[in-house]
Design a protein around this motif. Structure first.
Motif, PDB file in Angstrom:
ATOM      1  N   VAL B  19      10.979  27.531 -18.928  1.00 48.35           N
ATOM      2  CA  VAL B  19      11.596  26.335 -18.331  1.00 48.35           C
ATOM      3  C   VAL B  19      12.992  26.655 -17.821  1.00 48.35           C
ATOM      4  O   VAL B  19      13.357  26.306 -16.691  1.00 48.35           O
ATOM      5  N   LEU B  23      14.448  26.393 -14.004  1.00 50.38           N
ATOM      6  CA  LEU B  23      15.557  25.523 -13.622  1.00 50.38           C
ATOM      7  C   LEU B  23      16.785  26.302 -13.183  1.00 50.38           C
ATOM      8  O   LEU B  23      17.574  25.823 -12.394  1.00 50.38           O
ATOM      9  N   ARG B  26      17.343  31.211  -8.839  1.00 53.76           N
ATOM     10  CA  ARG B  26      17.287  30.734  -7.461  1.00 53.76           C
ATOM     11  C   ARG B  26      16.184  31.424  -6.674  1.00 53.76           C
ATOM     12  O   ARG B  26      15.717  30.905  -5.687  1.00 53.76           O
ATOM     13  N   VAL B  92      15.472  29.348  -3.235  1.00 49.01           N
ATOM     14  CA  VAL B  92      14.912  28.007  -3.125  1.00 49.01           C
ATOM     15  C   VAL B  92      15.979  26.985  -2.717  1.00 49.01           C
ATOM     16  O   VAL B  92      15.647  25.932  -2.194  1.00 49.01           O
ATOM     17  N   ASP B  93      17.239  27.270  -2.941  1.00 47.52           N
ATOM     18  CA  ASP B  93      18.260  26.299  -2.523  1.00 47.52           C
ATOM     19  C   ASP B  93      18.390  26.211  -1.010  1.00 47.52           C
ATOM     20  O   ASP B  93      18.943  25.258  -0.474  1.00 47.52           O
ATOM     21  N   LEU B  95      15.840  25.857   0.769  1.00 45.11           N
ATOM     22  CA  LEU B  95      14.704  25.023   1.203  1.00 45.11           C
ATOM     23  C   LEU B  95      14.993  23.558   0.894  1.00 45.11           C
ATOM     24  O   LEU B  95      14.336  22.921   0.090  1.00 45.11           O
ATOM     25  N   SER B  96      16.040  23.027   1.546  1.00 47.14           N
ATOM     26  CA  SER B  96      16.397  21.649   1.214  1.00 47.14           C
ATOM     27  C   SER B  96      16.283  20.735   2.438  1.00 47.14           C
ATOM     28  O   SER B  96      17.035  19.811   2.614  1.00 47.14           O
ATOM     29  N   LEU B  98      14.183  18.514   3.033  1.00 45.46           N
ATOM     30  CA  LEU B  98      13.713  17.167   2.703  1.00 45.46           C
ATOM     31  C   LEU B  98      14.811  16.313   2.070  1.00 45.46           C
ATOM     32  O   LEU B  98      14.533  15.285   1.490  1.00 45.46           O
ATOM     33  N   ARG B  99      16.062  16.752   2.217  1.00 50.07           N
ATOM     34  CA  ARG B  99      17.146  15.985   1.614  1.00 50.07           C
ATOM     35  C   ARG B  99      17.238  14.597   2.242  1.00 50.07           C
ATOM     36  O   ARG B  99      17.213  14.439   3.447  1.00 50.07           O
ATOM     37  N   GLY B 100      17.370  13.592   1.404  1.00 48.08           N
ATOM     38  CA  GLY B 100      17.373  12.210   1.908  1.00 48.08           C
ATOM     39  C   GLY B 100      18.679  11.817   2.539  1.00 48.08           C
ATOM     40  O   GLY B 100      19.695  12.428   2.319  1.00 48.08           O
TER      41      GLY B 100
END
Lengths: 631, 100
Positions: B19, B23, B26, B92-93, B95-96, B98-100
């Motif tokens: 886990v 979390l 990266r 992975v940071d 790949l953002s 889809l940020r609202g």
């Protein structure tokens, strides 16, 4: 057999379908020819039916096409009836209609929407025939609305001029007010008698008339409200003078000879009901007489050649309505017949004058003048002799000069009024004198003296397509009085089996002589006043003249009482209720979601690990819940 | 401490490491490996408890998990390769979108 009975409707229907589908590729002459032949064919069929009806007093032709409405006790079928009353109206509609179709070919020459004009005209003819051939009140109402539609379409035919479009709309709206009364009357007829067929309603009314006196009184009053709309009576007559915005042949056919008499026809048709409602009859008689007087005086100060005739039509319709109120239904129908002839002749002659003036304007290359303004005319008698003859004879018939047709029919009504109601008699008698005066005024202003504009100077007689119908109608104008000549009165005998009537009309030589003298006196008086035509120039500017020219200012009353409050109410609805309440609610809901969404969007960071953390917390919470609750 | 408790504890430690890996790392590849670690920690727990209660179904489920993990590897690696081709990175940071 049914096809035969329907043929008068089918002919114009066929004509309009042909013109509507193939008209684009047809020449003007072909379109006009098809439409005119359709009308003439319908007239021929009516003549054949007339021949069949002469067989016996009870002879009648009826045809049921299909059941129309069948709901519980209400059974209405699409059925038609040709009896002695409807055939008279059918002959007027198709006969005069055919002549006016022919006239229109010449009058509308070169119009960019020539084809559509004849489609509308044929549609009108078919609709009017539906109205007069109806076998029950609902079919009659269907025709009633269809002619209203045609009237609207044709008044606003030249809709590029906003005033014309507005006139059409006004006619439509005012007529709808009357129609509400008509519809309510029809509903009440069904509630009271359980049927809408003329035969059944009248038979039941006769059988139990006393018991239903109240209902019948209300029914007749409601039907009369319908008639005030269609037949332009006080207080709903305001649309007819504006209806002159349409092409002149339309004014002749729809707004003088046929459609506007539909109200009178309906009342004659419902004569068994009106006979049972004495109170309504009194109201009808007085409203008709008042209309005759008010419209007659308004005609005295009009400057537009067609407006004079329009107010005159309203006035003459007042005579017919008044006759119905006096119980002289046949006299009313007789005046309807003669009026159809002489007023159609007058309108077509006026159309010919306007046509001549427009051509005169073209020939003179002069300044543009209003071709309908009588102040610019004068001296046209020599330029347009046939038109002048037609106008003169039509005008004298309208004024009630013997031996022309209008004299006999008006005399019959006046005699009845004299016998039954003195107030009505006085009003109608005064109107008769006024009528003669404005006819004289118009004749002098248009045809006498010297031309007062370059257009009138260069005006010339119209072509044969226009003069031939004019001559035919003028012949009718001169001889239509024979249809109910005093002493022999064939029309009374003809209609007696189907229309309620008192004793046969008596000819009162004293009254006839009095009104002849008065009419001729008024004509001479008009000549005396207007032999200096400049007197007409300013007479409608102020005071009483302005009041009369405005048709007793009925329009102003409506503007203040109906139009203004309506505008205020609309403004309140539009600016307060719509903007503040309805839009506010809708926009508020939208704004709420935007605010909530805007604050929630920051949750969506787009970082995968962030989502992972949320997931982990969620899973931990769920698992912890189950673990702890299992204990 | 009996062997079952020991194995279960080991499984919990491995799972927590997985886990934390998911979390905190990266790199997409390392996150992926951490996910595999979590799956196998779960497998370990299954085996331990199956042995302890003498129930066969726990061992059977392990096979299912392994099969699912294999399928997941196939799809996941393909995704990572594609992401690397378009983004030129496996962070992975990045790949953002889809940020609202």
């Amino acid at each position: 057999m049914e096809l035969f009975i329907l043929s008068p409707i089918l002919f114009p229907l066929l004509g309009l379908l042909t013109n509507a589908t193939l008209g684009r590729r047809m020449s003007e002459r072909a379109i006009g020819g098809v439409a005119t032949l359709a009308a003439a064919g319908a007239f021929l069929m009516c003549l054949l039916m007339f021949g069949q009806l002469t067989a016996s007093e009870e002879a009648r032709l009826s045809a049921t096409i299909a059941p129309w409405i069948s709901a519980g006790a209400l059974n209405v079928s699409l059925s038609f009836l040709v009896d002695r009353l409807s055939i008279v109206a059918m002959l007027i509609v198709t006969g005069i209609g055919a002549l006016i179709h022919m006239f229109s070919v010449g009058y509308m020459h070169g119009d960019e929407r020539f084809q559509r004009y004849f489609v509308y005209l044929n549609l009108f003819l078919a609709s009017m025939l539906v109205l007069v051939m109806a076998d029950n009140f609902l079919v009659m109402f269907m025709g009633w609305e269809l002619v209203g539609l045609c009237s609207y379409l044709l008044i606003g035919f030249w809709f590029k001029n906003l005033k014309n479009a507005e006139a059409g709309r006004k006619a439509f709206v005012v007529n709808r007010i009357g129609d509400v009364g008509f519809v309510l009357g029809i509903l009440l007829i069904f509630v009271t008698f359980g049927s809408l067929r003329f035969d059944e309603v009248f038979a039941r009314a006769e059988a139990q008339g006393e018991a239903l006196a109240g209902a019948i009184g209300l029914i007749t009053l409601l039907l009369f409200i319908g008639a005030t709309g269609k037949s332009a009576q006080i207080p709903l007559f305001v649309w007819l003078p504006d209806a002159m915005a349409g092409p002149t042949p339309v004014s002749a056919l729809i707004h003088a000879a046929t459609m506007v008499t539909a109200g009178v026809y309906m009342m004659v048709r419902a004569s068994p009901l009106y006979e049972l409602a004495p109170l309504t009859q009194n109201i009808v008689a007085i409203v008709g007489a008042l209309t005759a007087f008010v419209a007659g005086t308004s005609a005295l100060r009009q400057l537009d050649i067609k407006k004079v005739l329009a107010y005159s039509t309203v006035s003459q319709l007042g005579y017919m309505v008044s006759a119905c109120g006096l119980g002289a239904f046949i006299a009313g129908d007789f005046h309807l017949l003669t009026h159809a002839f002489f007023k159609a002749a007058l309108f077509l002659a006026a159309g010919s004058v306007i046509h001549g003036m427009e051509h005169g304007m073209g020939a003179a290359h002069g300044a543009h003048v209003d071709p309908q303004d009588m102040r610019h005319m004068g001296g046209l008698a020599r330029k347009m002799p046939i038109t002048f003859a037609a106008f003169l004879l039509g005008g004298l018939a309208l004024a009630g000069v013997p031996p022309l047709s209008g004299f006999f029919s008006k005399d019959e009504i006046l005699v009845d009024a004299f016998k039954h109601n003195l107030l009505v008699f006085v009003l109608l008698g005064l109107s008769a004198v006024i009528t003669a005066f404005y006819v004289g005024r118009q004749l002098v202003l248009v045809f006498a003296g010297r031309p007062r504009s370059a257009a009138a100077e260069h005006a010339s007689e119209s072509g044969w397509l226009m003069t031939v119908p004019l001559i035919a109608l003028t012949i009718g104008t001169v001889f239509a009085g024979l249809f109910n000549f005093p002493g022999t009165h064939p029309l009374t005998d003809w209609l007696a089996p189907v229309v309620r009537h008192g004793e046969a009309p008596k000819f009162e030589p004293g009254l006839a002589a009095l009104f002849t003298v008065l009419a001729i006196g008024a004509l001479v008086g008009a000549w005396w006043v207007y032999r200096h035509p400049e007197r007409a120039n300013a007479e409608a500017e102020a005071g009483l003249g302005r009041f009369l020219a405005g048709g007793w200012n009925f329009d102003d009353i409506y503007r203040a009482a109906v139009v203004k409050p309506f505008y205020v109410a609309s403004t309140v609805c539009a600016q307060i209720i719509d903007v503040a309440v309805i839009d506010g609610t809708v926009n508020g809901v939208g704004r709420l979601f935007r605010v909530v969404g805007g604050s929630l969007r920051s949750v969506q960071t787009g970082f995968v690990r962030n989502y992972g953390l949320v997931m982990l917390v969620g899973v931990v919470v769920v698992v912890a819940y189950f673990v702890l609750s299992a204990r | 401490m009996d062997s079952t408790s020991f194995v279960a504890l080991l499984s919990a430690v491995l799972f927590t490491i997985g886990v934390l890996g998911v979390l905190l790392r990266r790199s997409a590849l390392l996150i992926f490996m951490s996910v595999e670690l979590m799956l196998n920690a779960a497998n370990l727990a299954f085996v331990a408890f199956a042995h302890r209660w003498a129930q066969l179904s726990g061992q059977v489920i392990v096979f299912f998990v392994m099969a699912v993990a294999a399928a997941e590897v196939a799809v996941g690696l393909a995704l990572i390769v594609t992401i690397f081709r378009t983004k030129r990175s496996t962070n992975v940071d990045d790949l953002s979108a889809l940020r609202g």
